[in-house]
Write a protein that holds these residues in place. Structure first.
Motif, mmCIF file in Angstrom:
data_model
loop_
_atom_site.group_PDB
_atom_site.id
_atom_site.type_symbol
_atom_site.label_atom_id
_atom_site.label_comp_id
_atom_site.label_asym_id
_atom_site.label_seq_id
_atom_site.Cartn_x
_atom_site.Cartn_y
_atom_site.Cartn_z
ATOM 1 N N UNK A 1 0.824 -1.209 0.000
ATOM 2 C CA UNK A 1 0.000 0.000 0.000
ATOM 3 C C UNK A 1 0.863 1.266 0.000
ATOM 4 N N UNK A 2 1.987 1.177 0.682
ATOM 5 C CA UNK A 2 2.867 2.340 0.805
ATOM 6 C C UNK A 2 3.721 2.562 -0.437
ATOM 7 N N UNK A 3 4.264 1.483 -0.995
ATOM 8 C CA UNK A 3 5.226 1.590 -2.083
ATOM 9 C C UNK A 3 4.609 1.446 -3.467
ATOM 10 N N UNK A 4 3.408 0.845 -3.551
ATOM 11 C CA UNK A 4 2.691 0.631 -4.814
ATOM 12 C C UNK A 4 3.587 -0.007 -5.887
ATOM 13 N N UNK A 5 4.171 -1.150 -5.614
ATOM 14 C CA UNK A 5 5.035 -1.795 -6.606
ATOM 15 C C UNK A 5 4.211 -2.344 -7.777
ATOM 16 N N UNK A 6 4.875 -2.602 -8.891
ATOM 17 C CA UNK A 6 4.211 -3.224 -10.031
ATOM 18 C C UNK A 6 3.873 -4.678 -9.719
ATOM 19 N N UNK A 7 4.802 -5.365 -9.045
ATOM 20 C CA UNK A 7 4.634 -6.789 -8.767
ATOM 21 C C UNK A 7 5.049 -7.091 -7.330
ATOM 22 N N UNK A 8 4.262 -7.925 -6.663
ATOM 23 C CA UNK A 8 4.645 -8.479 -5.362
ATOM 24 C C UNK A 8 4.893 -9.972 -5.557
ATOM 25 N N UNK A 9 6.085 -10.444 -5.169
ATOM 26 C CA UNK A 9 6.358 -11.877 -5.163
ATOM 27 C C UNK A 9 6.022 -12.371 -3.761
ATOM 28 N N UNK B 1 -0.065 -14.983 -11.005
ATOM 29 C CA UNK B 1 0.934 -15.945 -11.451
ATOM 30 C C UNK B 1 1.347 -16.864 -10.335
ATOM 31 N N UNK B 2 1.978 -17.969 -10.713
ATOM 32 C CA UNK B 2 2.419 -18.969 -9.746
ATOM 33 C C UNK B 2 3.835 -19.400 -10.066
ATOM 34 N N UNK B 3 4.708 -19.297 -9.091
ATOM 35 C CA UNK B 3 6.085 -19.739 -9.241
ATOM 36 C C UNK B 3 6.361 -20.859 -8.259
ATOM 37 N N UNK B 4 7.096 -21.847 -8.712
ATOM 38 C CA UNK B 4 7.536 -22.917 -7.832
ATOM 39 C C UNK B 4 8.984 -22.630 -7.452
ATOM 40 N N UNK B 5 9.311 -22.839 -6.190
ATOM 41 C CA UNK B 5 10.606 -22.385 -5.677
ATOM 42 C C UNK B 5 11.806 -23.039 -6.340
ATOM 43 N N UNK C 1 8.787 -14.645 -15.321
ATOM 44 C CA UNK C 1 7.438 -14.583 -14.779
ATOM 45 C C UNK C 1 7.135 -13.207 -14.212
ATOM 46 N N UNK C 2 8.088 -12.625 -13.520
ATOM 47 C CA UNK C 2 7.903 -11.282 -12.961
ATOM 48 C C UNK C 2 7.653 -10.283 -14.088
ATOM 49 N N UNK C 3 8.403 -10.413 -15.174
ATOM 50 C CA UNK C 3 8.234 -9.495 -16.304
ATOM 51 C C UNK C 3 6.870 -9.680 -16.966
ATOM 52 N N UNK C 4 6.451 -10.924 -17.126
ATOM 53 C CA UNK C 4 5.158 -11.211 -17.756
ATOM 54 C C UNK C 4 4.024 -10.582 -16.959
#
Length: 222
Positions: free
Chosen positions: A26-34, A82-86, A96-99
């Motif tokens: 909420x504070x930083x408003x990033x494009x993506x949260x992992x 999106x879904x990432x496996x570790x 994936x982050x870029x997509x």
């Protein structure tokens, strides 16, 4: 560390708990949260729901050890894109982050089938058997039937071609693969995707996949 060392991606914050992730988003408003699933206090599913609740630009990629996490499919309805496996390759994680940052959803066919299998078949049991517990099968079947009827009603608003494209989305095909399958231009496929999202009131590709399975356009077996 890997993301921070990538030239075209900037790490603007890091959180150790779900509550902190919600606050920082909420504070930083990033494009993506992992987003990890298992964190102290608030888990990643609830954090994802809160981050995406306001309809803002921040999108969430869920990071999970899928084989061990019985709740990961719930992130579909929490608004994850999106879904990432570790144990994925680092290049795949960055891709994936870029997509997702570009406004699309990451739908890997293998992961999608397993996620939807859990979604359609009911929550896996804690015993690890992978099916509903005693007495739960009837409830699961009834819920699936209700979801199917609701999904089919929503599909009444789309055309035959849009239904065909939705089926391919449910199978995990990308826009490029759909274009090749139907002998269409990628621009045309993108136009159809925009219409589907609007007509079906879907946030992104992930929700279209869920709808395709709920409506019976695609089976869990593929």
């Amino acid at each position: 560390m890997v993301i921070a060392e990538t030239a075209d991606v900037e790490v603007v914050g890091e959180a150790g708990t779900g509550a902190e992730a919600v606050r920082l988003a909420a504070e930083l408003r990033p494009d993506v949260v992992v987003m990890d699933i298992r964190m102290p206090g608030m888990d990643g599913i609830e954090a994802t729901r809160l981050v995406t609740a306001d309809g803002g630009p921040t999108r969430v990629v869920v990071l999970t050890t899928f084989d061990e996490d019985e709740h990961v499919y719930a992130a579909l309805h929490a608004g994850a894109s999106g879904f990432l496996v570790k144990d994925m390759a680092l290049d795949d994680i960055l891709g994936a982050v870029r997509v997702v940052a570009a406004g699309d959803a990451l739908i890997a066919p293998g992961v999608t089938r397993r996620l939807i299998g859990a979604f359609v078949g009911g929550r896996p049991s804690r015993s690890g058997t992978g099916g509903p517990g005693p007495g739960a099968r009837g409830v699961t079947a009834a819920a699936a039937a209700v979801a199917a009827v609701a999904a089919e009603r929503r599909l009444a608003a789309i055309t035959g071609r849009e239904r065909e494209i939705l089926t391919l989305v449910g199978r995990g095909l990308s826009n490029t693969e759909i274009a090749a399958e139907l002998v269409l231009s990628i621009a045309t496929v993108k136009t159809y995707m925009t219409r589907l999202l609007a007509k079906l009131d879907a946030r992104d590709r992930v929700q279209l996949v869920i709808l395709a399975y709920e409506a019976g356009l695609v089976s869990v077996s593929g």
